[in-house]
Write an enzyme that holds these catalytic residues in place. Sequence first.
Site, mmCIF file in Angstrom:
data_model
loop_
_atom_site.group_PDB
_atom_site.id
_atom_site.type_symbol
_atom_site.label_atom_id
_atom_site.label_comp_id
_atom_site.label_asym_id
_atom_site.label_seq_id
_atom_site.Cartn_x
_atom_site.Cartn_y
_atom_site.Cartn_z
ATOM 1 N N GLY A 148 0.796 -1.215 0.000
ATOM 2 C CA GLY A 148 0.000 0.000 0.000
ATOM 3 C C GLY A 148 0.826 1.260 0.000
ATOM 4 O O GLY A 148 1.306 1.723 -1.041
ATOM 5 N N CYS A 149 1.019 1.815 1.178
ATOM 6 C CA CYS A 149 1.667 3.122 1.291
ATOM 7 C C CYS A 149 3.158 3.088 0.963
ATOM 8 O O CYS A 149 3.707 4.083 0.477
ATOM 9 C CB CYS A 149 1.421 3.701 2.684
ATOM 10 S SG CYS A 149 -0.333 4.066 2.971
ATOM 11 N N VAL A 150 3.828 1.969 1.217
ATOM 12 C CA VAL A 150 5.241 1.875 0.841
ATOM 13 C C VAL A 150 5.374 1.873 -0.674
ATOM 14 O O VAL A 150 6.186 2.614 -1.241
ATOM 15 C CB VAL A 150 5.900 0.621 1.448
ATOM 16 C CG1 VAL A 150 7.323 0.463 0.916
ATOM 17 C CG2 VAL A 150 5.912 0.711 2.970
#
Length: 210
Positions: A148-150
Amino acid sequence: MTDLQQNYAHVYNNSVGFGRYPCLILIDFAQAYFDPDCPLYAEVDSALASALRLRKTAQTANIPIVLTKMTYDVAGVTGGRFFEKAKPLEAFLPGRATGEFAKGLVPQPTEIVVEKQYPSAFFGTSLASTLICLGCDSVLLTGLTTSGCVRASCVDAMSHGFRTIVVADACGDRHDAPHQANLFDMKAKYADVVSEAAALEHLATLVTRG
């Protein structure tokens, strides 16, 4: 060599290497991922431990350190379609303990805290311009979640022109399958994916050089 490795060999196998002046970014290490009663709970203790070790060496190397945090208004309006789609983001509404930094991760006065509403640490924030102002040419990415955010931060970091290094041991996800798949794809197209040991070795050279 597996069929997958054969398929990618000599096509997506380039390495960009470490930069001269990196920034260490710890993405969304929030209590939500460590609370068994939270829908976002994942077994990611080892990723946090790894990121904290990297942070300690980065402090000694005197390079910029950024901590990101998901932050919304009381109704989640600032999260737009992301908040509408991903219901577990309610864990980051104001006043929720799950939205606070994970235990053991207390922002230091010299560290930069970036509040964000979307997956990427760069989208809708001043992070890129801040790093450029600081003279950073590269980023070391750690955090949650890998898929996701990585990943979103990885793609944006590369798109902004930073040499992008993802530290595999310091990233985590709900399941090993999306974790490994996204590490593989980021390494193929957007970043160098390295071990904690390799990242620490590089940071140690900055300490010596400094």
